[in-house]
Design an enzyme around this catalytic site. Structure first.
Site: not given
Lengths: 133, 192
Positions: B125-126, B129, B135
């Site tokens: 997930h990170e 980013h 998101h």
């Protein structure tokens, strides 16, 4: 604390399997709605502020369920595909207390999650009849 | 999928990125390998590579586990709550909450500790980013903001793939379905 696998977590690390998650306190706010005042609502406002749902201009947090909190709740519910009630219902609370990424959902007041998506109120191709000049 | 405001991304000259771990964490090889797998999931779908380097100061992506206030204005909050955060390109800062009970391998759903968190799931997930994704409201997507403890979610969803390929294009070796949706719809009616 990094464990090679789950069996390597030492027993008794968390007595009674308790967690120290601060957001668990939100559970006591269940059912709260606009116009009410309840201890702990200021913490919820801080949460919404941290993730971009309440702008800095409304950052003086009280325990009042005010318009800023209701608006934040509705936007949050849209973003997480929940029923948009503007109330702290069970479904919303259970989503709020889940562990999450610390990055904000709304940055500089803009979001492209559900609440930022614009849906045309009608089908433009079937209702617009235009002539090019 | 969403992007950060202004859709920042790594410049065209940066397609082979390096990453390094904060030396103070003394991570095991096994823990580091989790990040390698997480990076591989993204490099499979876009034309970018990620390689570990020992030089923390010059690495493009700098990974560290920290507790509480760690100097970036975004303090961690102890067990559960916020798990990690990462900055938009080309910052490369990737911070994880050192107070979590991170699990590197095994069936995490079997854990008797309700606060156990799957490290690879959060890493994937990170990294999204770090590449420029924000998101997503799509619950199956890696970029959905929440993940329950004792849960593993590491496979990129089509929403994630569409988003990152919008930023960097498709890895020529990727044989999955390509991006078909777009946030911009072209007008093919001929009318103006």
């Amino acid at each position: 604390r990094i464990f090679p696998d789950t069996s390597s977590i030492p027993p008794g690390l968390f007595p009674n399997n308790a967690t120290a998650a601060a957001w668990d306190n939100f559970k006591k706010l269940s059912g709260c709605r606009a116009g009410q005042k309840l201890d702990g609502l200021n913490k919820l406002k801080q949460y919404f502020h941290d993730f971009g749902y309440i702008p800095n201009t409304f950052a003086n947090f009280t325990d009042d369920f005010d318009d800023a909190l209701e608006s934040a709740l509705k936007t949050y519910q849209q973003n997480f595909n929940l029923n948009v009630t503007g109330e702290l219902d069970e479904q919303t609370l259970s989503q709020l207390i889940k562990p999450r990424c610390g990055n904000a959902d709304i940055v500089n007041g803009t979001t492209a999650m559900n609440s930022g998506k614009w849906t045309p109120p009608f089908n433009t191709t079937s209702h617009f009849h235009t002539v090019g000049h | 999928y969403t992007f950060f405001p202004g859709s920042p991304r790594w410049p065209d000259s940066k397609r082979d990125l390096t990453y390094a771990f904060w030396p103070g964490n003394n991570l095991t090889t096994e823990a580091k390998s989790v990040f390698t797998r997480a990076f591989d999931r993204w490099s499979t779908v876009i034309p970018m590579t990620f390689a570990e380097t020992d030089s923390f100061t010059i690495a493009d992506i700098r990974i560290g586990f920290f507790s509480g206030d760690h100097g970036d204005g975004e303090p961690f909050d102890g067990v559960l709550g916020t798990l990690a955060h990462a900055f938009s390109p080309p910052s490369g800062r990737f911070h994880l909450d050192g107070d979590e009970n991170w699990v590197v391998s095994g069936d995490i759903s079997d854990s008797s500790i309700i606060s156990a968190v799957d490290l690879e799931s959060v890493a994937v997930h990170e990294i999204g980013h770090l590449l420029g994704l924000g998101h997503s409201s799509v619950e199956d997507a890696i970029m959905y903001p929440t993940i329950p403890s004792r849960t593993r979610k590491v496979e990129l969803a089509q929403d994630d793939i569409d988003g990152v390929q919008q930023l960097y294009g498709k890895n020529p070796n990727y044989n999955g379905s390509s991006s078909t949706s777009s946030v911009q719809e072209s007008d093919t009616s001929g009318a103006h």
